[in-house]
Design a protein around this motif. Structure first.
Motif, PDB file in Angstrom:
ATOM      1  N   ARG A 188      47.419  36.608  47.913  1.00  0.00           N
ATOM      2  CA  ARG A 188      48.328  37.077  46.955  1.00  0.00           C
ATOM      3  C   ARG A 188      47.997  38.423  45.926  1.00  0.00           C
ATOM      4  NH1 ARG A 188      47.246  32.293  42.880  1.00  0.00           N
ATOM      5  NH2 ARG A 188      45.284  32.139  44.540  1.00  0.00           N
ATOM      6  N   ASN A 189      47.069  39.166  46.777  1.00  0.00           N
ATOM      7  CA  ASN A 189      46.748  40.569  46.419  1.00  0.00           C
ATOM      8  C   ASN A 189      45.875  40.452  44.985  1.00  0.00           C
ATOM      9  OD1 ASN A 189      46.967  43.045  47.552  1.00  0.00           O
ATOM     10  ND2 ASN A 189      48.920  43.513  46.712  1.00  0.00           N
ATOM     11  N   LEU A 190      45.224  39.483  44.918  1.00  0.00           N
ATOM     12  CA  LEU A 190      44.247  39.473  43.726  1.00  0.00           C
ATOM     13  C   LEU A 190      42.983  40.064  43.730  1.00  0.00           C
ATOM     14  CD1 LEU A 190      45.499  35.755  42.691  1.00  0.00           C
ATOM     15  CD2 LEU A 190      46.188  37.805  41.616  1.00  0.00           C
ATOM     16  N   THR A 191      42.626  40.720  44.838  1.00  0.00           N
ATOM     17  CA  THR A 191      41.086  41.327  44.774  1.00  0.00           C
ATOM     18  C   THR A 191      41.113  42.079  43.516  1.00  0.00           C
ATOM     19  OG1 THR A 191      41.173  41.235  47.279  1.00  0.00           O
ATOM     20  CG2 THR A 191      39.585  42.760  46.340  1.00  0.00           C
ATOM     21  N   GLY A 192      41.682  42.975  43.229  1.00  0.00           N
ATOM     22  CA  GLY A 192      41.486  44.005  42.048  1.00  0.00           C
ATOM     23  C   GLY A 192      41.287  43.182  40.847  1.00  0.00           C
ATOM     24  N   ALA A 193      42.151  42.171  40.817  1.00  0.00           N
ATOM     25  CA  ALA A 193      42.170  41.339  39.193  1.00  0.00           C
ATOM     26  C   ALA A 193      40.945  40.546  39.170  1.00  0.00           C
ATOM     27  CB  ALA A 193      43.432  40.256  39.104  1.00  0.00           C
ATOM     28  N   ILE A 194      40.241  39.911  40.416  1.00  0.00           N
ATOM     29  CA  ILE A 194      39.297  39.423  40.647  1.00  0.00           C
ATOM     30  C   ILE A 194      37.966  40.278  40.098  1.00  0.00           C
ATOM     31  CG2 ILE A 194      37.386  38.007  42.021  1.00  0.00           C
ATOM     32  CD1 ILE A 194      40.189  36.606  42.821  1.00  0.00           C
ATOM     33  N   ASN A 195      38.162  41.345  40.902  1.00  0.00           N
ATOM     34  CA  ASN A 195      37.206  42.529  40.870  1.00  0.00           C
ATOM     35  C   ASN A 195      36.826  42.851  39.240  1.00  0.00           C
ATOM     36  OD1 ASN A 195      36.141  42.334  43.344  1.00  0.00           O
ATOM     37  ND2 ASN A 195      36.972  44.186  44.000  1.00  0.00           N
ATOM     38  N   ALA A 196      37.992  42.880  38.577  1.00  0.00           N
ATOM     39  CA  ALA A 196      38.114  43.450  37.067  1.00  0.00           C
ATOM     40  C   ALA A 196      37.263  42.429  36.501  1.00  0.00           C
ATOM     41  CB  ALA A 196      39.602  43.672  36.481  1.00  0.00           C
ATOM     42  N   LYS A 197      37.576  40.898  36.670  1.00  0.00           N
ATOM     43  CA  LYS A 197      36.523  39.967  35.739  1.00  0.00           C
ATOM     44  C   LYS A 197      35.401  40.205  36.106  1.00  0.00           C
ATOM     45  CE  LYS A 197      40.293  36.298  35.174  1.00  0.00           C
ATOM     46  NZ  LYS A 197      40.321  36.301  33.664  1.00  0.00           N
ATOM     47  N   ILE A 198      34.956  40.402  37.530  1.00  0.00           N
ATOM     48  CA  ILE A 198      33.336  40.667  37.810  1.00  0.00           C
ATOM     49  C   ILE A 198      32.843  41.762  37.157  1.00  0.00           C
ATOM     50  CG2 ILE A 198      31.921  41.500  39.825  1.00  0.00           C
ATOM     51  CD1 ILE A 198      33.821  39.799  41.388  1.00  0.00           C
ATOM     52  N   GLU A 199      33.519  42.858  37.183  1.00  0.00           N
ATOM     53  CA  GLU A 199      32.975  44.062  36.365  1.00  0.00           C
ATOM     54  C   GLU A 199      32.823  43.790  35.062  1.00  0.00           C
ATOM     55  OE1 GLU A 199      33.741  47.568  39.894  1.00  0.00           O
ATOM     56  OE2 GLU A 199      35.457  47.323  38.124  1.00  0.00           O
ATOM     57  N   ALA A 200      34.155  43.148  34.469  1.00  0.00           N
ATOM     58  CA  ALA A 200      33.986  42.849  32.881  1.00  0.00           C
ATOM     59  C   ALA A 200      32.812  42.152  32.274  1.00  0.00           C
ATOM     60  CB  ALA A 200      35.136  42.265  32.402  1.00  0.00           C
ATOM     61  N   ALA A 201      32.255  41.194  33.253  1.00  0.00           N
ATOM     62  CA  ALA A 201      30.988  40.252  32.984  1.00  0.00           C
ATOM     63  C   ALA A 201      29.659  41.260  33.247  1.00  0.00           C
ATOM     64  CB  ALA A 201      31.137  39.156  33.971  1.00  0.00           C
ATOM     65  N   GLY A 202      29.826  42.252  33.678  1.00  0.00           N
ATOM     66  CA  GLY A 202      28.415  43.298  33.747  1.00  0.00           C
ATOM     67  C   GLY A 202      28.062  43.250  35.225  1.00  0.00           C
TER      68      GLY A 202
END
Ligand code: ATP
Ligand code: MG
Length: 137
Positions: free
Chosen positions: A15-29
């Protein structure tokens, strides 16, 4: 500083969600210090989920993990293992907290978008299984 191993699973890559998931990972520090897209072999999937070999969902889980490419990652940060499991949310998306990856993206208990190591020993094993030491800086 701790490292953990992550997989963005087939339901999410499809579903092309790699970037959206990576954004949550990075936002968490958490810092993404290694990442590659691979097609898991059946043997890799069976070995990776070997602890679940006797569970009724094992066959379905292996078929799912090899159904589409996955993105394997190494994440680094303070308390990375526990922190990432918090960001992932509960295994079952219906039970996952608001704002977590699984709450926002997972389709079901099986197709639940991400994997994260559950302990320092498994993190070290899983990282070594998918990445050579020299790939990590
Ligand atoms: P993971 O190990 O992938 O990070 P987890 O630690 O939250 O997830 P486990 O109990 O280790 O969950 O289960 C491993 C994976 O097996 C789950 O993420 C899910 O994809 C699948 N799974 C677990 N329970 C079920 C179930 N009841 N039905 C279908 N699939 C399941
Ligand atoms: Mg697990």
């Amino acid at each position: 500083i701790q490292r953990t191993f992550s997989i963005i699973k087939p339901d999410a890559t499809k579903r092309n969600l790699t970037g959206a998931i990576n954004a949550k990972i990075e936002a968490a520090g958490l810092r993404i210090i290694a990442q590659k897209r691979i097609r898991m072999t059946r043997e890799q999937a069976e070995t990776f989920y070997g602890v679940h070999r006797e569970r009724p969902f094992f066959g379905e889980l292996v078929e799912f993990m090899i159904s589409e490419p996955v993105v394997v990652q190494v994440l680094e940060g303070e308390n990375a293992i526990a922190k990432y499991r918090e960001v992932m949310g509960a295994t079952d998306p219906d039970e996952a907290a608001d704002g977590t990856i699984r709450k926002d993206f997972a389709l079901s208990k099986g197709e639940n978008s991400v994997h994260g190591s559950d302990a320092p020993e498994t993190a070290a094993e899983e990282i070594a299984y998918f990445f050579a030491g020299l790939d990590l800086v």
